[in-house]
Every structure is written in C-alpha cells, then in structure tokens.
Design a protein around this motif. Structure first.
Motif, PDB file in Angstrom:
ATOM      1  N   HIS B  71       0.867  -1.185   0.000  1.00 34.32           N
ATOM      2  CA  HIS B  71       0.000   0.000   0.000  1.00 34.32           C
ATOM      3  C   HIS B  71       0.895   1.223   0.000  1.00 34.32           C
ATOM      4  O   HIS B  71       1.982   1.214   0.587  1.00 34.32           O
ATOM      5  N   GLN B  72       0.421   2.256  -0.650  1.00 33.42           N
ATOM      6  CA  GLN B  72       1.179   3.494  -0.757  1.00 33.42           C
ATOM      7  C   GLN B  72       1.601   4.036   0.612  1.00 33.42           C
ATOM      8  O   GLN B  72       2.633   4.679   0.732  1.00 33.42           O
ATOM      9  N   SER B 116      -3.089  16.482   5.687  1.00 32.68           N
ATOM     10  CA  SER B 116      -2.498  15.560   4.713  1.00 32.68           C
ATOM     11  C   SER B 116      -1.811  14.390   5.413  1.00 32.68           C
ATOM     12  O   SER B 116      -1.998  13.222   5.047  1.00 32.68           O
ATOM     13  N   ALA B 119      -4.462  12.142   6.815  1.00 34.17           N
ATOM     14  CA  ALA B 119      -5.142  11.356   5.770  1.00 34.17           C
ATOM     15  C   ALA B 119      -4.281  10.148   5.391  1.00 34.17           C
ATOM     16  O   ALA B 119      -4.770   9.027   5.278  1.00 34.17           O
ATOM     17  N   ARG B 123      -5.182   6.255   5.961  1.00 31.56           N
ATOM     18  CA  ARG B 123      -5.274   5.352   4.813  1.00 31.56           C
ATOM     19  C   ARG B 123      -4.431   4.101   5.032  1.00 31.56           C
ATOM     20  O   ARG B 123      -4.868   2.991   4.790  1.00 31.56           O
ATOM     21  N   GLU B 126      -6.052   2.087   7.792  1.00 34.09           N
ATOM     22  CA  GLU B 126      -7.288   1.430   7.339  1.00 34.09           C
ATOM     23  C   GLU B 126      -6.923   0.175   6.548  1.00 34.09           C
ATOM     24  O   GLU B 126      -7.568  -0.872   6.673  1.00 34.09           O
ATOM     25  N   ARG B 130      -8.061  -3.425   7.526  1.00 39.12           N
ATOM     26  CA  ARG B 130      -8.844  -4.179   6.544  1.00 39.12           C
ATOM     27  C   ARG B 130      -8.239  -5.567   6.346  1.00 39.12           C
ATOM     28  O   ARG B 130      -8.926  -6.537   6.055  1.00 39.12           O
ATOM     29  N   LEU B 287     -11.741   3.567   8.848  1.00 39.64           N
ATOM     30  CA  LEU B 287     -12.566   3.790   7.659  1.00 39.64           C
ATOM     31  C   LEU B 287     -13.506   4.977   7.860  1.00 39.64           C
ATOM     32  O   LEU B 287     -13.627   5.846   6.993  1.00 39.64           O
ATOM     33  N   LEU B 290     -11.719   8.264   7.682  1.00 40.28           N
ATOM     34  CA  LEU B 290     -11.443   8.733   6.318  1.00 40.28           C
ATOM     35  C   LEU B 290     -12.654   9.433   5.712  1.00 40.28           C
ATOM     36  O   LEU B 290     -12.515  10.237   4.795  1.00 40.28           O
ATOM     37  N   HIS B 291     -13.819   9.120   6.204  1.00 38.41           N
ATOM     38  CA  HIS B 291     -15.035   9.762   5.689  1.00 38.41           C
ATOM     39  C   HIS B 291     -15.516  10.906   6.589  1.00 38.41           C
ATOM     40  O   HIS B 291     -16.597  11.435   6.393  1.00 38.41           O
ATOM     41  N   PHE B 295     -11.912  15.824   6.623  1.00 37.14           N
ATOM     42  CA  PHE B 295     -11.121  15.644   5.401  1.00 37.14           C
ATOM     43  C   PHE B 295     -11.765  16.278   4.175  1.00 37.14           C
ATOM     44  O   PHE B 295     -11.142  16.375   3.130  1.00 37.14           O
ATOM     45  N   PHE B 296     -13.033  16.664   4.305  1.00 38.23           N
ATOM     46  CA  PHE B 296     -13.707  17.226   3.141  1.00 38.23           C
ATOM     47  C   PHE B 296     -13.924  18.726   3.276  1.00 38.23           C
ATOM     48  O   PHE B 296     -14.420  19.365   2.365  1.00 38.23           O
ATOM     49  N   PRO B 301      -6.338  18.894   2.134  1.00 40.16           N
ATOM     50  CA  PRO B 301      -4.999  18.429   2.517  1.00 40.16           C
ATOM     51  C   PRO B 301      -3.935  18.898   1.522  1.00 40.16           C
ATOM     52  O   PRO B 301      -4.176  18.929   0.321  1.00 40.16           O
ATOM     53  N   THR B 302      -2.792  19.236   2.041  1.00 39.01           N
ATOM     54  CA  THR B 302      -1.660  19.609   1.199  1.00 39.01           C
ATOM     55  C   THR B 302      -1.230  18.414   0.353  1.00 39.01           C
ATOM     56  O   THR B 302      -1.252  17.283   0.829  1.00 39.01           O
ATOM     57  N   HIS B 303      -0.861  18.672  -0.885  1.00 36.63           N
ATOM     58  CA  HIS B 303      -0.304  17.594  -1.702  1.00 36.63           C
ATOM     59  C   HIS B 303       0.993  17.097  -1.035  1.00 36.63           C
ATOM     60  O   HIS B 303       1.805  17.919  -0.590  1.00 36.63           O
TER      61      HIS B 303
END
Lengths: 350, 370
Positions: B71-72, B116, B119, B123, B126, B130, B287, B290-291, B295-296, B301-303
């Motif tokens: 995973h990233q 960021s 997040a 991720r 999660e 998972r 999870l 993240l929702h 975050f919205f 979030p900064t790149h």
C-alpha cells in the motif's frame, strides 16, 4: 484518479483480500504444473547426486535406485501425518498444525527429499509455524518433548526452510473459511432452526483430510471449505452458496462455475485424504538411505570435500578483507591503534 | 544443487550495502542500492545467531506482515534474504520520519499539512485493519516520510492479526505515550481501537508540536490522560473499573479540547475527540475517520510533495558525521536514536530549492534547536 492526491477515501477500494496475498500470487498451481515442478526437481536432484556418486567412485551410481517424484510425495505425506501427531501432543491450536503442513508441502516444491529428509524439515517447519502464528514456545520445551531431537536439528534448517518459503509466512486456511461458512449459515434469514454441531465437525474432518492432499496448492481455502461442507451436507452447502452468489454474478462467480470445482476437490479429498500405507513408505525410506545426496551426509567423502571448499572460500574472503583494511590503515588520517577492530568479521556477508 | 541457496545468493548480490546508518541491539541499518537499477534502499540486517530460539518474533512479525501488505502508505518490503546468521530485510528508502519533522523548529505546519499527514496515516492504517492486522506501535517515529512526501507506516515488529473474540492478547504493547487506557488497565481483549488512540495522540502532537500525553510511568500515564480528558465515569466507559489492572487515580474534570487546541477548527476537534473516546467500541474506526467531514472541509490536505520537509540533516553538528563519508557524497545519515533501528536516512539531494538555499548559507549557526 490522481494517485498522488491526498484526498482520503479514494484508496479504499474493494479488492478481494485473498487475491492480494502471497498465497494467491505465488503458491497456487494447476495439477499439471505441480507435477511438472516435482518432476523437474526430481530430475535435477537425481542428475546431481548421480554426478556426486560418480566423482566419488566412477560407475557407482549405475545400480542406485533413485526415488521418483511420486515416491518423494509419498514420503512427505507420511511426515504430514506426523505433524498432526506432534500438534496433538503439544496441544497446539489448529492454525499451527495447518500452517506447518503448508510449510512442509511448500518446502518440497523447492527442495527434494534426497537432499533434505522430511523428518528434520518437518520439525523445523512446525517450530517455525508456532512462531509465525504467534504461538511461540521455547526451543528447549519443544525439543525436550520430542525424542532424540537436539536444538540444532531444528535450528540448522530454519533459514533454509524460511528461504524455501520465500519468507512468505502467512497461510490462508480452509478451516477458517469453513468457520466463516458455519457462522454465515446461522445468520441466513431462512437458516435451519436446528443446525447440529456434528455437521460442522464432519465438515472439519473433511478439511483436515484435505491437508494430506494437494488441494491447498490448487484451490482456494473457500473452495476447499465449501467442498468439505458439501460433503457433510449438500443441501446446506447449496443454500449457503445460493445466498452468496444470487444477484452477485458481476464477479464472474456463479453456482454453475463453482460446483464443478467442488466436485474436483471432493474427488481429491476422497482419493488422497488419508495417511499413506506404512509398508510402502518404509520401502521408499529404505531406498532413500541409499540414494540421498552424499554431500548432505556428515562424514562422507563428498560432504568433507564440500566443507573444505567452503572453508577455502571463506578464508579467501577474510584475507581479502584484512588486506583491504590494511590498505585503509595506510591512510595518513587513519587510526592505527584500533587495527583489530577494523576487520569486522561479524558484518562480513558480501 | 540447492537451488534455494543459490536463489538466496542471487538476491543477496542484487542489494549493495553502501554505508551503515543506524545500529541497535538486534540490527544494523544500511543505506544501499539495487545493483541493477541503482534504486536507493535501506537494508535492515537482523542478527539472528544470538537468539537461542532461532528467528525472533519481532523479525518474524515484520517479515510476515510486510510480505503481504502493499500500500502506498505502508513501508514496502522489497526483498528478504539471509546471510550467514543474519536476516536481511530490504526496505524502500525513506528520508525521515514524522518525529523529526515535528521536532524541526524551523518548519511551520499549516492546518492543511496536518490534514495531509493524518489522511495518509488513516489510509495506511485502514489498509492494515482491513487486512486484519493491528499495528500496536504507532508513534511519530514509526511514520516514515518518503522523498516525495508520502507517509508510510513502518515497524511491524509488534503487529499481530486480530485474535478471535475471547482469545487473549498481551497488553504490553504500544509505546507508553501513545498507549490507550484499556491497555494501561491491563485489558487483554481489544481491537483496532488501540491503534486509533495512538493516531489521536499523534494528531494532537502535530498540532502542539510536543507529545500530547507524556506520562512518566505506566501509572502516571493514566493520570496524564485523565488530567487532559477528564476521569471517565461508568457511563463514559462502561465496565472499565472491572479491567484487571484498574486502579482509581483520582477525579479530574474534563477540560474542553478547545482550551488547549485554540487554533483548531470544529471539524478538527470533532475528529480528534472521536479518536480519544474512552469506550474503545465507540472510538472512530479508520474507515469512518477517512469519511469524516474534517477531510472534506477547507482547507484541503496539502499535496504530499508540498509538505514541510525535514531540514535537520543540513544543520547536524560535524561530530556526528561518520568519518568515512566523503564530503561530496550524498550526505551523512542521521544516527538512529537509542531505541534505534529506524531507517532515518537523509538525502539532501532530494530537497527542494529553498532548502538548498539554506544549505548554502554558511553563516547560519549549525544546531538550530533552541
């Protein structure tokens, strides 16, 4: 979508977990593929051992009856049953047993019994499985309960076993999948009121029998579990499968594609899922004594020759390292006092 | 013969160790590269020979989980090989960790930066959850930062699969400051919520720039938590007084998070609060986090590539520089801290222009931490 973006939820995709596993990617074969791998391993081993015999004494290999691939599988199978016996004695959880069984099978997809006798590999595979499944016991407690076994019998092969497994320690088991089916079934809207635990026990015994077969190297844990469940109770298996797959054909799975596979698994379990006949295995083991790789037999001429060669190489490497260290020492800024510590044998593994 | 050993040897040759960058009791970390591509890597060499029970549990856990997880936001295990009595893990090369960044006083964090990092942490976590894996040692210096700014969860030496309900697990996990109250009270049946508490502590630390709940002992840790968040009532956390190691440590009132985190938005505090709920079953899941509206909401979030980067390596005092390093090499590594074994490698060549400017400014006094 931009994969670099830091927006949170987008990487939460639905990839079946099993398909990301090393088991799915690296340890599934077709029946023909399995046979090919074993035959090739056997051919290469026989050729190499024949050569070693000939170097030792020309003509000596002509009357040796080497094992063939099927005989190797038979011998390994006997030691699969011994894992069960040891696990019962130690009262290890089912996961340890199932994992050790998988390790032993996987080991002999990379090695031959003529090099490494399953008796030792089995002990190492089981010990490793206790650790990888988070059920560790001390080596001393382990070996002291197994007759005629020293610590080194277990540890000497640990790296070899781990390497052969490609350091992929996670195994997905059919008995877990069966447990899942059993739990699922109880929560179906039209679940039968009186689910007898004996149904589960019967199915679990079929799963256990499958461990003596190649099933796990060919089929997914869920396929094996459903086949075993279906052997115990075809009606409930069908009911469960219908609840899972009706209205969910998008993933390409339908009852029509699954049931033929289940038949193959069942056939395999019924045909191969029992301990081998002791007489037949004893005969294989007797012949193995005569055809095992002499390079692996301590004290033999070939074994000594290999050791000498390895020692020579190690010596060469040490000398090289010392001379390099001395070269560095001539550096005007170099330390001369710590001359000994400059050669760090412990870190030498190039 | 011995195809397995030959394969191992071939693997070993593919990874070149360039220099030692950290050393601990069980392992040495090297910076290295892949022979064929030159790709930079970290090689963690674990000495196995000294363990009387063979391969040790923490090495086994790390290999076991990292072999499966791709995973990233989870550190990538590129390869594993053995050499004599050593086990070598080849890991992706990572420049720094979140602890170094938090401690670097020259860096200013914007709320979008923190969002960021959070997040990316959620991720990665999660993904672990998972896959039915508990990390059990989340803290800023186990969150490594790649040169492109991506955050990666590392160090799976304490990780394990979730146990079946009713199966005991050890409560001696997670570094104290990040350890949730249920573990401090000796809870042996727990789940993903333990990792979420740690993330909550890290979230707070990103805002405060100092550890949020720095207890001095396990007992003091409980007190520290209650002092910050109030002593839980039976209603807040049903059943907690029945936990094995429960001891009453006094009544502390709950002070609103707002009092300490004065600059934080309502969304921020809402998410932080949900990570630090006493009742583990009510704590937010990765999870759901993240929702979460946080975050919205603006700012987005900064790149990752635009996040603040660690510059401490440029200011390191000379005496830390390894004598063998040439002055024109890519730069000295940062020694792992006493607990060690983090792949804290620095790579000035990867730094952006503003850092290079700072690097060339020789008038600047070297150690900048006040």
């Amino acid at each position: 979508m931009d994969s670099d973006s830091a927006t949170p939820a987008e990487t939460v995709r639905k990839e079946p977990l099993f398909e990301a596993s090393t088991q799915f990617r690296n340890w599934r074969f077709s029946p023909e593929g399995l046979a090919r791998i074993r035959e090739r391993l056997n051919d290469v081993a026989v050729a190499a051992i024949r050569n070693t015999f000939e170097v030792d004494q020309p003509g000596s290999s002509s009357n040796v009856a080497f094992l063939d691939a099927n005989e190797e599988v038979l011998l390994v199978k006997l030691y699969l049953t011994m894992i069960s016996q040891l696990c019962a004695m130690f009262r290890f959880p089912e996961e340890v047993e199932a994992t050790a069984v998988s390790y032993l099978k996987r080991f002999y997809l990379k090695n031959t019994v003529m090099d490494w006798h399953p008796k030792n590999v089995m002990l190492t595979a089981l010990f490793l499985a206790t650790k990888t499944t988070n059920n560790p016991i001390s080596l001393e407690a382990y070996t002291s309960h197994i007759p005629k076994t020293a610590s080194s019998d277990v540890l000497d092969l640990e790296f070899l076993v781990a390497q052969s497994l490609n350091f992929e320690f996670v195994v997905w088991h059919a008995h877990r999948a069966l447990w899942g089916i059993w739990l699922d079934l109880q929560s179906l809207p039209d679940a039968p009121a009186n689910l007898s635990p004996s149904i589960y026990d019967t199915a679990l015994n079929h799963v256990r029998a499958s461990r003596l077969t190649d099933a796990e190297l060919i089929y997914s844990p869920s396929q094996i579990a459903l086949a075993a469940f279906s052997m115990a109770t075809p009606e409930l298996a069908l009911q469960w499968a219908q609840s899972k797959f009706s209205g969910n054909e998008s993933n390409g799975l339908t009852l029509d594609t699954i049931f033929p596979v289940l038949e193959l698994v069942k056939t395999m379990i019924l045909r191969d899922g029992h301990a081998p006949k002791v007489d037949a295995v004893r005969e294989v083991d007797r012949r193995l004594k005569l055809c095992k790789n002499p390079e692996k037999v301590a004290g033999s001429k070939a074994f000594v020759a290999k050791q000498v060669e390895e020692e020579r190489k190690a010596e060469e490497k040490r000398n090289k390292k010392v001379s390099e260290a001395q070269k560095e020492q001539s550096d005007p800024f170099g330390e001369t006092i710590q001359s000994t510590s400059l050669v760090d044998y412990g870190d030498d593994d190039d | 013969m011995d195809a397995v050993e030959k394969a191992n040897e071939a693997r070993q040759k593919n990874w070149i160790k360039d220099r030692k960058v950290g050393e601990g009791a069980y392992a040495v970390v090297y910076q290295g590269r892949e022979a064929t591509t030159g790709r930079k890597v970290a090689v963690k060499k674990i000495r196995v020979g000294q363990f009387k029970d063979g391969l040790d549990m923490s090495a086994i856990r790390e290999v076991k989980y990292l072999r499966e997880l791709k995973h990233q936001n989870v550190i990538e295990l590129l390869d594993v090989f053995s050499s004599k009595t050593n086990l070598n893990l080849v890991l992706e090369f990572l420049d720094s960790d979140l602890e170094m960044i938090i401690k670097d006083r020259s860096l200013v964090f914007l709320p979008a930066d923190i969002k960021s990092w959070m997040a990316m942490t959620f991720r990665g976590l999660e993904f672990c959850h998972r896959n039915w894996i508990l990390h059990r040692d989340l803290k800023p210096n186990n969150l490594l930062i790649a040169s492109d700014g991506q955050l990666k969860i590392a160090d799976f030496g304490l990780a394990r699969d979730f146990a079946d309900p009713g199966y005991k697990m050890t409560c001696q996990v997670i570094t104290r400051w990040y350890r949730p109250p249920e573990l401090l009270y000796g809870g042996r049946y727990y789940g993903t919520a333990v990792d979420i508490w740690s993330v909550g502590c890290i979230f707070a630390e990103l805002m405060l720039r100092i550890p949020y709940l720095p207890g001095e002992s396990d007992m003091d840790q409980i007190k520290t938590i209650f002092r910050a968040l109030g002593t839980p009532t039976e209603e807040d956390w049903p059943g907690h007084t029945k936990l094995p190691d429960y001891v009453p440590v006094g009544q502390f009132p709950r002070t609103p998070l707002r009092d300490l985190f004065t600059a934080a938005s309502a969304d921020t505090l809402n998410l932080l609060n949900k990570c630090l709920i006493y009742e583990p079953r009510k704590r937010i899941s990765a999870l759901d986090a993240l929702h979460h509206p946080y975050f919205f909401a603006l700012p987005y979030p900064t790149h990752p590539s635009k996040l603040p980067k660690c510059s401490t390596v440029l200011n390191r005092p000379l005496d830390e520089v390894d004598a063998n390093v040439e002055m024109n090499a890519t730069g000295p590594g940062v020694k792992a801290t006493s607990k060690g074994l983090k792949r804290k490698l620095a790579s000035p060549t990867e730094l952006k222009a503003r850092s290079i400017a700072r690097r060339l400014d020789f008038s600047k006094a070297p150690p900048s931490s006040p």
